[in-house]
Write a protein that holds these residues in place. Structure first.
Motif, PDB file in Angstrom:
ATOM      1  N   MET A 149     -20.544  52.768   9.378  1.00 39.09           N
ATOM      2  CA  MET A 149     -21.594  52.638  10.381  1.00 39.09           C
ATOM      3  C   MET A 149     -22.663  51.697   9.831  1.00 39.09           C
ATOM      4  O   MET A 149     -23.203  51.938   8.743  1.00 39.09           O
ATOM      5  N   LYS A 150     -22.967  50.618  10.588  1.00 36.83           N
ATOM      6  CA  LYS A 150     -23.899  49.603  10.092  1.00 36.83           C
ATOM      7  C   LYS A 150     -25.166  49.561  10.940  1.00 36.83           C
ATOM      8  O   LYS A 150     -25.109  49.640  12.174  1.00 36.83           O
ATOM      9  N   HIS A 151     -26.303  49.435  10.266  1.00 36.40           N
ATOM     10  CA  HIS A 151     -27.595  49.341  10.934  1.00 36.40           C
ATOM     11  C   HIS A 151     -28.424  48.254  10.251  1.00 36.40           C
ATOM     12  O   HIS A 151     -28.373  48.101   9.019  1.00 36.40           O
ATOM     13  N   THR A 152     -29.181  47.534  11.052  1.00 37.39           N
ATOM     14  CA  THR A 152     -30.123  46.552  10.525  1.00 37.39           C
ATOM     15  C   THR A 152     -31.537  46.997  10.892  1.00 37.39           C
ATOM     16  O   THR A 152     -31.818  47.273  12.063  1.00 37.39           O
ATOM     17  N   LEU A 153     -32.408  47.086   9.892  1.00 39.13           N
ATOM     18  CA  LEU A 153     -33.781  47.553  10.088  1.00 39.13           C
ATOM     19  C   LEU A 153     -34.747  46.449   9.697  1.00 39.13           C
ATOM     20  O   LEU A 153     -34.582  45.816   8.644  1.00 39.13           O
ATOM     21  N   GLU A 154     -35.753  46.235  10.535  1.00 43.27           N
ATOM     22  CA  GLU A 154     -36.746  45.203  10.264  1.00 43.27           C
ATOM     23  C   GLU A 154     -38.095  45.835   9.939  1.00 43.27           C
ATOM     24  O   GLU A 154     -38.507  46.813  10.585  1.00 43.27           O
ATOM     25  N   GLU A 160     -40.358  39.738   0.523  1.00 43.55           N
ATOM     26  CA  GLU A 160     -39.444  38.665   0.888  1.00 43.55           C
ATOM     27  C   GLU A 160     -38.179  38.660   0.036  1.00 43.55           C
ATOM     28  O   GLU A 160     -37.086  38.341   0.502  1.00 43.55           O
ATOM     29  N   GLU A 161     -38.336  39.010  -1.227  1.00 44.75           N
ATOM     30  CA  GLU A 161     -37.171  39.022  -2.130  1.00 44.75           C
ATOM     31  C   GLU A 161     -36.113  40.029  -1.676  1.00 44.75           C
ATOM     32  O   GLU A 161     -34.939  39.923  -2.056  1.00 44.75           O
ATOM     33  N   PHE A 162     -36.522  41.017  -0.879  1.00 44.32           N
ATOM     34  CA  PHE A 162     -35.592  42.055  -0.438  1.00 44.32           C
ATOM     35  C   PHE A 162     -35.081  41.828   0.981  1.00 44.32           C
ATOM     36  O   PHE A 162     -34.438  42.707   1.556  1.00 44.32           O
ATOM     37  N   ASP A 163     -35.381  40.669   1.552  1.00 45.14           N
ATOM     38  CA  ASP A 163     -34.828  40.334   2.854  1.00 45.14           C
ATOM     39  C   ASP A 163     -33.301  40.270   2.735  1.00 45.14           C
ATOM     40  O   ASP A 163     -32.756  39.621   1.836  1.00 45.14           O
ATOM     41  N   ARG A 164     -32.609  40.994   3.607  1.00 42.24           N
ATOM     42  CA  ARG A 164     -31.137  41.147   3.601  1.00 42.24           C
ATOM     43  C   ARG A 164     -30.646  42.041   2.460  1.00 42.24           C
ATOM     44  O   ARG A 164     -29.466  42.003   2.093  1.00 42.24           O
ATOM     45  N   PHE A 165     -31.508  42.841   1.905  1.00 38.63           N
ATOM     46  CA  PHE A 165     -31.120  43.839   0.898  1.00 38.63           C
ATOM     47  C   PHE A 165     -30.240  44.892   1.578  1.00 38.63           C
ATOM     48  O   PHE A 165     -30.539  45.377   2.679  1.00 38.63           O
ATOM     49  N   LEU A 403     -26.871  49.982   5.476  1.00 39.28           N
ATOM     50  CA  LEU A 403     -28.162  49.627   6.044  1.00 39.28           C
ATOM     51  C   LEU A 403     -28.632  48.302   5.452  1.00 39.28           C
ATOM     52  O   LEU A 403     -28.689  48.162   4.232  1.00 39.28           O
ATOM     53  N   GLU A 404     -28.905  47.350   6.315  1.00 38.26           N
ATOM     54  CA  GLU A 404     -29.429  46.060   5.869  1.00 38.26           C
ATOM     55  C   GLU A 404     -30.916  45.999   6.206  1.00 38.26           C
ATOM     56  O   GLU A 404     -31.310  46.188   7.369  1.00 38.26           O
ATOM     57  N   LEU A 405     -31.738  45.728   5.214  1.00 39.06           N
ATOM     58  CA  LEU A 405     -33.174  45.640   5.408  1.00 39.06           C
ATOM     59  C   LEU A 405     -33.550  44.168   5.636  1.00 39.06           C
ATOM     60  O   LEU A 405     -33.112  43.284   4.905  1.00 39.06           O
ATOM     61  N   ARG A 406     -34.337  43.942   6.666  1.00 43.56           N
ATOM     62  CA  ARG A 406     -34.771  42.596   6.996  1.00 43.56           C
ATOM     63  C   ARG A 406     -36.291  42.541   7.088  1.00 43.56           C
ATOM     64  O   ARG A 406     -36.947  43.496   7.498  1.00 43.56           O
ATOM     65  N   ARG A 407     -36.839  41.406   6.689  1.00 37.85           N
ATOM     66  CA  ARG A 407     -38.274  41.182   6.839  1.00 37.85           C
ATOM     67  C   ARG A 407     -38.514  40.489   8.173  1.00 37.85           C
ATOM     68  O   ARG A 407     -37.894  39.464   8.484  1.00 37.85           O
ATOM     69  N   LYS A 408     -39.395  41.062   8.959  1.00 43.38           N
ATOM     70  CA  LYS A 408     -39.711  40.468  10.254  1.00 43.38           C
ATOM     71  C   LYS A 408     -40.298  39.073  10.080  1.00 43.38           C
ATOM     72  O   LYS A 408     -41.150  38.851   9.230  1.00 43.38           O
ATOM     73  N   LYS A 409     -39.840  38.178  10.929  1.00 43.86           N
ATOM     74  CA  LYS A 409     -40.308  36.803  10.859  1.00 43.86           C
ATOM     75  C   LYS A 409     -41.525  36.610  11.766  1.00 43.86           C
ATOM     76  O   LYS A 409     -41.592  37.166  12.849  1.00 43.86           O
ATOM     77  N   GLY A 410     -42.446  35.782  11.322  1.00 42.59           N
ATOM     78  CA  GLY A 410     -43.609  35.433  12.137  1.00 42.59           C
ATOM     79  C   GLY A 410     -44.585  36.538  12.298  1.00 42.59           C
ATOM     80  O   GLY A 410     -45.380  36.524  13.214  1.00 42.59           O
TER      81      GLY A 410
END
Length: 410
Positions: A149-154, A160-165, A403-410
């Motif tokens: 089960m895959k989830h992407t969280l923003e 920034e170094e952990f974007d796509r962690f 779980l993929e962690l993403r940094r919100k852009k803008g």
């Protein structure tokens, strides 16, 4: 002793009533197929004899495989019969009302109750076959039917170094229940194929005793994550559900369990935290001992987070999801993501993405499986990697979460 005997007699009579009612459906639906009737009683008797044998010989110091097989047979036998009973009891109410009406009207000849309708019995048998086959599938196949089960969280404040962690979460291994090494190894390979940065295990390594993990240490040692493997304890890991011969024996069991975590390669967090570093940045990983509403509350979140900075990005491992509602979401420090397990989705339910998500676990836990968000804080409840007591899964498959962690852009 007398009260126990009375309860036992009442229980046997209850089972006898269920079997008698169920047999009426076979008798009416297949009036000339004698072998089907013999097969019904033969299966029932074998189940009850096996249940009696297990109760007389069961070693309460462990939830062994024989106990699991007993549970699966009992469920396999009773649930379809209860469905049949519901249909036939409903029909009997209508038969009684029909017989009473016709008797009062003076138009009734012969027996008071009309005969059972063959169509009703056959319908009951067809509907009862659905859970029978579902349970059979759950025992033979479903318990090792691993799903990723895959989830992407923003997040606004993710470094920034952990974007796509990436995080792979597993939970509720319950190693004392495993009975197929090849299928288990398939699950381990599937975890490794996710190539996540870290693997986080959220509790219940065993059913009761550290020794249950001994045959599987080498298998789980194969788990690989470049930035580490971390774990916490669940309610079953403490051995609280056994009558130990002495306090020292229980303590020794816990010490051995701590060693097992180390041998597998897990860094066990017990009401503590540590930084996960990437480049010049870090995020805080917090691990608390079990804290559950209605269960043992060894967890101390305040202690675990006492040395953390207010503004740091935090991930919490806490076995029981009730901890989130009771403490975590209102904690003085903002915890971005909490990872839990514990519920197993009761190993039974119906899930059709976008349509249906139900399990009996929902009556006990408002947040029982999957991803939840409240007050800007996320909770993910893993459905469990293993199984307990009932050696099967019906509709709620063993889960590997990415779980993929993403940094919100803008």
């Amino acid at each position: 002793m007398t009260s126990i005997l009375i309860r036992l007699i009442l229980f046997i009579l209850f089972l006898g009533l269920i079997d008698w009612y169920s047999f009426q459906a076979f008798k009416t639906g297949f009036p000339s197929q004698t072998w089907i009737k013999y097969a019904f009683w033969g299966f029932s008797m074998l189940v009850y004899l096996f249940v009696g044998y297990v109760f007389l010989t069961f070693d309460r110091s462990s939830m062994n495989l024989i106990f699991g097989r007993m549970v699966s047979l009992l469920i396999l036998s009773l649930i379809p019969k209860l469905i049949i009973l519901a249909f036939l009891f409903g029909e009997d109410i209508l038969r009684f009302l029909s017989g009473a009406f016709q008797s009062l009207a003076g138009g009734r000849e012969g027996d008071f109750l009309p005969e059972r309708r063959k169509m009703i019995s056959q319908t009951a048998l067809i509907l009862a076959a659905v859970p029978f086959l579902g349970i059979l599938h759950g025992v033979l196949i479903g318990k090792y039917r691993y799903r990723v089960m895959k989830h992407t969280l923003e997040f606004d404040d993710l470094p920034e170094e952990f974007d796509r962690f990436t995080i792979t979460q597993i939970s509720d291994i319950h190693s004392g229940s495993f009975d197929d090494k090849k299928k288990l190894e398939y699950g381990i390979d599937l975890i490794n194929q996710q190539n996540s940065d870290v693997i986080l295990f959220t509790g219940d390594l065993v059913n009761n005793q550290a020794a249950e993990m001994e045959p599987w240490i080498e298998t789980f040692r194969k788990l690989n994550a470049p930035m580490g493997k971390y774990s916490i304890l669940g309610n079953h890991d403490y051995g609280d559900y056994l009558a130990w011969p002495s306090r020292e024996a229980k303590v020794q069991n816990m010490q051995r369990l701590f060693q097992v975590h180390e041998e597998v390669g897990f860094k066990l967090l017990r009401n503590e935290s540590l930084p996960i570093k990437k480049g010049n940045a870090s995020i805080d990983l917090i691990g608390v001992e079990n804290w559950g509403k209605g269960f043992a509350q060894y967890g101390d979140l305040a202690k675990a987070a006492s040395n953390l900075k207010e503004k740091s990005f935090k991930i919490l491992m806490s076995h029981d999801p009730s901890h989130f509602d009771e403490q975590v979401k209102n904690f003085s420090q903002f915890i971005h993501l909490t990872l839990s397990g514990h519920t197993h989705g009761m190993q039974f339910g119906i899930e059709i993405p976008g349509w249906v998500k139900w399990s009996p676990a929902s009556f006990r836990y408002p947040k029982w499986a999957g991803l939840y968000e409240e007050m800007g804080r996320y909770l993910h409840v893993n459905r469990g990697f293993g199984f307990l007591a009932f050696p099967g899964r019906v509709g709620i498959w063993p889960e590997i979460t990415v779980l993929e962690l993403r940094r919100k852009k803008g």
